[in-house]
Design a protein around this motif. Sequence first.
Motif, PDB file in Angstrom:
ATOM      1  N   PHE A  85      19.227 -47.149  36.256  1.00 33.81           N
ATOM      2  CA  PHE A  85      18.921 -47.286  37.674  1.00 33.81           C
ATOM      3  C   PHE A  85      18.407 -48.683  37.955  1.00 33.81           C
ATOM      4  O   PHE A  85      17.619 -49.235  37.201  1.00 33.81           O
ATOM      5  CB  PHE A  85      17.868 -46.265  38.116  1.00 33.81           C
ATOM      6  CG  PHE A  85      18.438 -44.907  38.337  1.00 33.81           C
ATOM      7  CD1 PHE A  85      19.226 -44.647  39.441  1.00 33.81           C
ATOM      8  CD2 PHE A  85      18.196 -43.895  37.436  1.00 33.81           C
ATOM      9  CE1 PHE A  85      19.766 -43.400  39.643  1.00 33.81           C
ATOM     10  CE2 PHE A  85      18.734 -42.643  37.629  1.00 33.81           C
ATOM     11  CZ  PHE A  85      19.518 -42.391  38.738  1.00 33.81           C
ATOM     12  N   THR A  86      18.884 -49.262  39.043  1.00 36.72           N
ATOM     13  CA  THR A  86      18.464 -50.604  39.428  1.00 36.72           C
ATOM     14  C   THR A  86      17.651 -50.609  40.711  1.00 36.72           C
ATOM     15  O   THR A  86      16.894 -51.547  40.952  1.00 36.72           O
ATOM     16  CB  THR A  86      19.681 -51.515  39.616  1.00 36.72           C
ATOM     17  OG1 THR A  86      20.544 -50.958  40.616  1.00 36.72           O
ATOM     18  CG2 THR A  86      20.448 -51.682  38.306  1.00 36.72           C
ATOM     19  N   HIS A  87      17.812 -49.572  41.529  1.00 32.90           N
ATOM     20  CA  HIS A  87      17.174 -49.579  42.846  1.00 32.90           C
ATOM     21  C   HIS A  87      17.239 -48.187  43.457  1.00 32.90           C
ATOM     22  O   HIS A  87      18.251 -47.500  43.326  1.00 32.90           O
ATOM     23  CB  HIS A  87      17.917 -50.573  43.740  1.00 32.90           C
ATOM     24  CG  HIS A  87      17.454 -50.642  45.141  1.00 32.90           C
ATOM     25  ND1 HIS A  87      16.278 -51.255  45.517  1.00 32.90           N
ATOM     26  CD2 HIS A  87      17.998 -50.154  46.284  1.00 32.90           C
ATOM     27  CE1 HIS A  87      16.143 -51.146  46.828  1.00 32.90           C
ATOM     28  NE2 HIS A  87      17.164 -50.491  47.313  1.00 32.90           N
ATOM     29  N   THR A  88      16.175 -47.768  44.088  1.00 30.92           N
ATOM     30  CA  THR A  88      16.227 -46.587  44.942  1.00 30.92           C
ATOM     31  C   THR A  88      15.786 -47.007  46.332  1.00 30.92           C
ATOM     32  O   THR A  88      14.964 -47.926  46.484  1.00 30.92           O
ATOM     33  CB  THR A  88      15.309 -45.439  44.444  1.00 30.92           C
ATOM     34  OG1 THR A  88      13.968 -45.902  44.398  1.00 30.92           O
ATOM     35  CG2 THR A  88      15.740 -44.919  43.095  1.00 30.92           C
ATOM     36  N   GLU A  89      16.354 -46.366  47.334  1.00 29.51           N
ATOM     37  CA  GLU A  89      15.997 -46.683  48.712  1.00 29.51           C
ATOM     38  C   GLU A  89      15.883 -45.388  49.505  1.00 29.51           C
ATOM     39  O   GLU A  89      16.821 -44.587  49.550  1.00 29.51           O
ATOM     40  CB  GLU A  89      17.052 -47.585  49.330  1.00 29.51           C
ATOM     41  CG  GLU A  89      16.686 -48.073  50.702  1.00 29.51           C
ATOM     42  CD  GLU A  89      17.656 -49.114  51.222  1.00 29.51           C
ATOM     43  OE1 GLU A  89      17.901 -49.110  52.433  1.00 29.51           O
ATOM     44  OE2 GLU A  89      18.180 -49.901  50.415  1.00 29.51           O
ATOM     45  N   THR A  90      14.730 -45.214  50.111  1.00 32.18           N
ATOM     46  CA  THR A  90      14.478 -44.044  50.940  1.00 32.18           C
ATOM     47  C   THR A  90      14.111 -44.532  52.337  1.00 32.18           C
ATOM     48  O   THR A  90      13.207 -45.360  52.479  1.00 32.18           O
ATOM     49  CB  THR A  90      13.308 -43.208  50.367  1.00 32.18           C
ATOM     50  OG1 THR A  90      13.608 -42.869  49.016  1.00 32.18           O
ATOM     51  CG2 THR A  90      13.102 -41.931  51.157  1.00 32.18           C
ATOM     52  N   PRO A  91      14.798 -44.053  53.367  1.00 32.27           N
ATOM     53  CA  PRO A  91      14.461 -44.472  54.725  1.00 32.27           C
ATOM     54  C   PRO A  91      12.989 -44.166  55.046  1.00 32.27           C
ATOM     55  O   PRO A  91      12.438 -43.173  54.545  1.00 32.27           O
ATOM     56  CB  PRO A  91      15.387 -43.626  55.609  1.00 32.27           C
ATOM     57  CG  PRO A  91      16.533 -43.277  54.710  1.00 32.27           C
ATOM     58  CD  PRO A  91      15.927 -43.124  53.351  1.00 32.27           C
ATOM     59  N   PRO A  92      12.345 -44.989  55.858  1.00 32.96           N
ATOM     60  CA  PRO A  92      10.931 -44.785  56.172  1.00 32.96           C
ATOM     61  C   PRO A  92      10.587 -43.364  56.640  1.00 32.96           C
ATOM     62  O   PRO A  92       9.545 -42.825  56.260  1.00 32.96           O
ATOM     63  CB  PRO A  92      10.664 -45.803  57.287  1.00 32.96           C
ATOM     64  CG  PRO A  92      11.639 -46.906  57.017  1.00 32.96           C
ATOM     65  CD  PRO A  92      12.880 -46.200  56.510  1.00 32.96           C
ATOM     66  N   ALA A  93      11.458 -42.751  57.403  1.00 28.83           N
ATOM     67  CA  ALA A  93      11.180 -41.400  57.912  1.00 28.83           C
ATOM     68  C   ALA A  93      11.108 -40.356  56.800  1.00 28.83           C
ATOM     69  O   ALA A  93      10.540 -39.282  56.981  1.00 28.83           O
ATOM     70  CB  ALA A  93      12.241 -40.991  58.935  1.00 28.83           C
ATOM     71  N   LEU A  94      11.678 -40.662  55.625  1.00 28.30           N
ATOM     72  CA  LEU A  94      11.701 -39.710  54.519  1.00 28.30           C
ATOM     73  C   LEU A  94      10.699 -40.045  53.416  1.00 28.30           C
ATOM     74  O   LEU A  94      10.539 -39.270  52.475  1.00 28.30           O
ATOM     75  CB  LEU A  94      13.109 -39.656  53.908  1.00 28.30           C
ATOM     76  CG  LEU A  94      14.244 -39.262  54.829  1.00 28.30           C
ATOM     77  CD1 LEU A  94      15.566 -39.302  54.075  1.00 28.30           C
ATOM     78  CD2 LEU A  94      14.005 -37.890  55.431  1.00 28.30           C
ATOM     79  N   GLN A  95      10.048 -41.178  53.509  1.00 32.08           N
ATOM     80  CA  GLN A  95       9.143 -41.602  52.441  1.00 32.08           C
ATOM     81  C   GLN A  95       7.966 -40.649  52.306  1.00 32.08           C
ATOM     82  O   GLN A  95       7.531 -40.026  53.268  1.00 32.08           O
ATOM     83  CB  GLN A  95       8.674 -43.028  52.693  1.00 32.08           C
ATOM     84  CG  GLN A  95       9.814 -44.016  52.528  1.00 32.08           C
ATOM     85  CD  GLN A  95       9.433 -45.442  52.828  1.00 32.08           C
ATOM     86  OE1 GLN A  95       8.317 -45.750  53.188  1.00 32.08           O
ATOM     87  NE2 GLN A  95      10.410 -46.342  52.685  1.00 32.08           N
ATOM     88  N   GLY A  96       7.503 -40.521  51.068  1.00 34.38           N
ATOM     89  CA  GLY A  96       6.374 -39.658  50.782  1.00 34.38           C
ATOM     90  C   GLY A  96       6.747 -38.199  50.572  1.00 34.38           C
ATOM     91  O   GLY A  96       5.877 -37.344  50.444  1.00 34.38           O
ATOM     92  N   ARG A  97       8.031 -37.916  50.526  1.00 33.82           N
ATOM     93  CA  ARG A  97       8.505 -36.535  50.360  1.00 33.82           C
ATOM     94  C   ARG A  97       9.163 -36.298  49.004  1.00 33.82           C
ATOM     95  O   ARG A  97       9.744 -35.252  48.768  1.00 33.82           O
ATOM     96  CB  ARG A  97       9.479 -36.194  51.489  1.00 33.82           C
ATOM     97  CG  ARG A  97       8.794 -36.190  52.852  1.00 33.82           C
ATOM     98  CD  ARG A  97       9.728 -36.115  54.029  1.00 33.82           C
ATOM     99  NE  ARG A  97      10.639 -34.993  54.009  1.00 33.82           N
ATOM    100  CZ  ARG A  97      11.538 -34.762  54.942  1.00 33.82           C
ATOM    101  NH1 ARG A  97      11.638 -35.582  55.984  1.00 33.82           N
ATOM    102  NH2 ARG A  97      12.348 -33.737  54.863  1.00 33.82           N
TER     103      ARG A  97
END
Length: 70
Positions: free
Chosen positions: A38-50
């Motif tokens: 894995f090189t990168h994960t990206e979670t949209p701000p509205a989904l962060q912390g879940r």
Amino acid sequence: MDRESAVRHNPQKSRFELLVDGELAIADYVLRDGVMDFTHTETPPALQGRGIASQLVGARCARRRSRGSR
């Protein structure tokens, strides 16, 4: 359907994807000598912390183990 089973592998873009509440989270990877890193994960701000990024990585790891791969 649980989220991990909804994770899609998109080999054309070298990533795993999960659509949640209309938002796309991704986990990018590179394949080297048969090993997926894995090189990168990206979670949209509205989904962060879940725990979305953890679910992407966990689903990928479970799938690879079930296939006997690294």
